[in-house]
Every structure is written in C-alpha cells, then in structure tokens.
Design an enzyme around this catalytic site. Structure first.
Site, short mmCIF file in Angstrom:
data_model
loop_
_atom_site.label_atom_id
_atom_site.label_comp_id
_atom_site.label_asym_id
_atom_site.label_seq_id
_atom_site.Cartn_x
_atom_site.Cartn_y
_atom_site.Cartn_z
N LYS A 118 3.67 -24.98 0.16
CA LYS A 118 3.53 -23.57 -0.21
C LYS A 118 4.59 -22.70 0.45
O LYS A 118 5.07 -21.73 -0.13
CB LYS A 118 2.13 -23.07 0.13
CG LYS A 118 1.04 -23.69 -0.73
CD LYS A 118 -0.33 -23.17 -0.36
CE LYS A 118 -1.40 -23.77 -1.25
NZ LYS A 118 -2.76 -23.28 -0.92
N LYS A 201 0.32 -30.24 -10.33
CA LYS A 201 -1.08 -29.89 -10.48
C LYS A 201 -1.23 -28.68 -11.40
O LYS A 201 -0.41 -27.76 -11.38
CB LYS A 201 -1.68 -29.57 -9.10
CG LYS A 201 -3.17 -29.28 -9.09
CD LYS A 201 -3.65 -29.01 -7.68
CE LYS A 201 -5.13 -28.67 -7.66
NZ LYS A 201 -5.63 -28.39 -6.29
N LYS A 204 -3.31 -21.95 -11.34
CA LYS A 204 -3.49 -20.59 -11.85
C LYS A 204 -2.20 -19.79 -11.78
O LYS A 204 -2.02 -18.80 -12.48
CB LYS A 204 -4.56 -19.87 -11.03
CG LYS A 204 -5.84 -20.63 -10.83
CD LYS A 204 -6.71 -19.96 -9.76
CE LYS A 204 -7.59 -20.94 -9.07
NZ LYS A 204 -8.39 -20.32 -8.00
#
Length: 339
Positions: A118, A201, A204
C-alpha cells in the site's frame, strides 16, 4: 499447568472505504453468515477506524459505514443473534491498540507485506496509522478474546501477528490472559480477483468500475461486467490443476463455485470443454440470482439510515459489555491505574 480454555468466539470486520463488492461478499460476509449459524458466538464489526489510515471524505465514510452494515444484515446476519457494530463506537479498540503498540516490535511491523504494497515507494509520506494498523487489528480481535477469525489469505499474516502480540503479552506479564487466535481460511473464492486482471485482487479502489462487481449493481450491469470479463482463448478444462497458469479463467470458475455452493472441481466437471461465451452468461445469471435479493434488501435498509444507526448503537452496547472486563483486566495486568 493446564492451558486456559476460551469460549469459541469469532470476530471479523470489513473496512468501509468505498462500496461493498462481490469480493467482500464471497471472501467475508458469506462466511460470516455461515459461522453465525454454528457453534461460535459471533461479533462482526464495521472497522471504520481502519478506514481513516488514509484520508476519507467524512460524508462518504458515514455512508460507506452504513452500506457495510446494510450488507451484513441483507446477507443474513441477524443483529439480534450476532453482535454487529462499528468500531469507533467502542473506545476499547483504540485503548487496547495503544497497549499493543507497546508490545509489538518494529521489526514485526516492517515485515507486514500489505503495508509495503500500500505504501509503495512513498512509505515516508504515509500515515503512522497505516504503518501501525496491524496492532489495532490485533486489538480488535483480542478485545473480545476471539478464538477464530475468518479472513482471506491476504490477511493471514495479520492474524499471525495477532498471535505474536498475544504470546509476547502473555510472556512479558507472566499470564495466559489472551488466546492465540486461529485464522479460518477455507472454501473457493476466498480471494476474489479483478475481472480485468486475474493477478490482482478485486478492489473497491480499482481504476475502472468494470474490474469489480459491486453489491449494489443492477442485473444488467452485472451481466455486462461478466460478459466483458477477461478470459483466454482456451476452453474450460476438466482439472483444476490446468487452471494454474490461467488466472482470469481460474477466477471465474472459483466465483461460480462460491456462488453455487460447490467446488471448482464440480464446476469444471459440469462445464468441461465449453467456451467462455457460454460460461460467462451462466455465471452472470447465477450472480444475479444470488445477489439480487441482497442488493434489493440493502437498498431498502439504506433508505432508513436512522434505523441502521440504531442497530449499530445497540450492537455497540453489547460489544462494550463483552469488552469492558477484558480491557479492565488488561489494564490491571499491565499495572495501569484507573480511577
């Protein structure tokens, strides 16, 4: 000395950042519902404190929190049977997280692969919360003495860290107070992948809405997204091992298996030799049949946000009743004076 026994208790949660996706449903909520019907006491949380490790628009965070709660309830989680609440409503999460920040080692945090993914090359500029949030996740779990946590494969490392924190706390304070929580990872589609890139993955926050199935998508949108989902030229094989180097194909087969409550092997046996032009419409029909009633109920619930808030508040009160004696005993063990 005999090992302590802990009542079987499940804790898990979903972060309210953006809308719910098919990945949230298959990888988490569907299993939450199944575990609520088993031997466990079940505690399910909207982990809104985790969401703010990166900046969130306040109004969007409020809406996303209610959407996750609506998704839980619409999928079959009974807030009278399970404890359902949002994390920020129970201050014990943040309080125990600080104690665990002082138990966890910096070296442990440096090994967290999700932080590296991230933060990327901009690690010096991200929030301290993003770096330290695995300690908050450990607090989420251990504040309730949870013995089991249903998670995706990508979250297994965080549950292992929770076990490390519990073990070090118990060792440092010569106690056996915290359980060594077990991750629960099982079944097909535990990690639902991107419809346009099977190596990533389903998220959202992906660049294109075509990458994911949103829980509030209508039937036409779901059909369109599956119809345009990336595959490969080869037909559907007969053996799962033949999907090893075909990530997009494997993803669609596993989604079908999870939605139909069967195995990837059974899906391949039924569709072996078929082309994707036939398989993808069948998958879309199945997804619409499974998700349509949930989406409709979510919309109905979201039309009354005050009732969602009342449901979360009732759940938070029940959560505090479980957490309060555990937190109080933790303070006592550590030697912290509370008035």
């Amino acid at each position: 000395m005999t090992e302590p026994t802990f009542a079987p208790r499940v804790f898990s949660g979903i972060k309210p950042s953006g809308g719910l996706t098919l990945g949230n449903y298959l990888g988490a909520i569907k299993r939450f519902v199944e575990m609520a019907d088993g031997e466990f006491e079940t505690i399910y949380c909207v982990v809104d404190l985790h969401a703010i490790t990166v900046w969130q628009d306040p109004a969007e965070l409020t809406q996303a929190t209610r959407e996750v709660a609506a998704g839980y309830i619409a999928s079959g989680i009974d807030p009278e049977k399970s404890i359902l609440f949002n994390q920020a409503a129970v201050s014990g999460h943040a309080e125990l997280a600080w104690i665990f920040n002082c138990v966890a080692r910096v070296g442990w945090m440096n090994r967290m692969t999700q932080f590296k993914e991230k933060a990327g090359k901009n690690a010096e500029a991200v929030s301290l919360g993003l770096y330290a949030y695995p300690a908050l996740m450990a607090a989420d779990i251990l504040l309730y003495h949870a013995t089991h946590v249903p998670v995706g494969e990508d979250q297994k490392q965080h549950v292992e860290l929770t076990r490390d924190i519990a073990a070090k706390f118990n060792h440092d304070y010569r106690t056996d107070f915290f359980p060594l929580t077990e991750p629960v990872i099982e079944g097909p589609a535990m990690r639902v992948m991107n419809l346009r890139d099977g190596t990533k993955k389903m998220s959202k926050s992906g660049e294109s809405d075509m990458e994911r199935i949103n829980m509030l998508d209508d039937a036409d949108t779901i059909a369109k997204k599956f119809r345009k989902a990336r595959t490969d030229p080869a037909p559907i094989p007969g053996k799962v091992k033949e999907l090893a180097d075909r990530p997009e194909a494997r993803n669609l087969v596993e989604i079908y298996a999870a939605l139909s409550g069967t195995s990837a092997e059974a899906v391949l046996a039924e569709h072996e030799g078929a082309g994707w032009g036939a398989f993808k419409p069948a998958l879309a029909d199945l997804a619409v049949a499974r998700l349509g009633p949930i989406s409709d109920e979510m919309r109905r619930l979201l039309d009354d946000p005050a009732e969602i808030d009342r449901t979360l508040a009732r759940g938070a009160e029940r959560a505090r009743q479980v957490a309060a004696p555990i937190l109080a005993k933790t303070y006592e063990i550590v030697g912290l004076v509370r008035g």
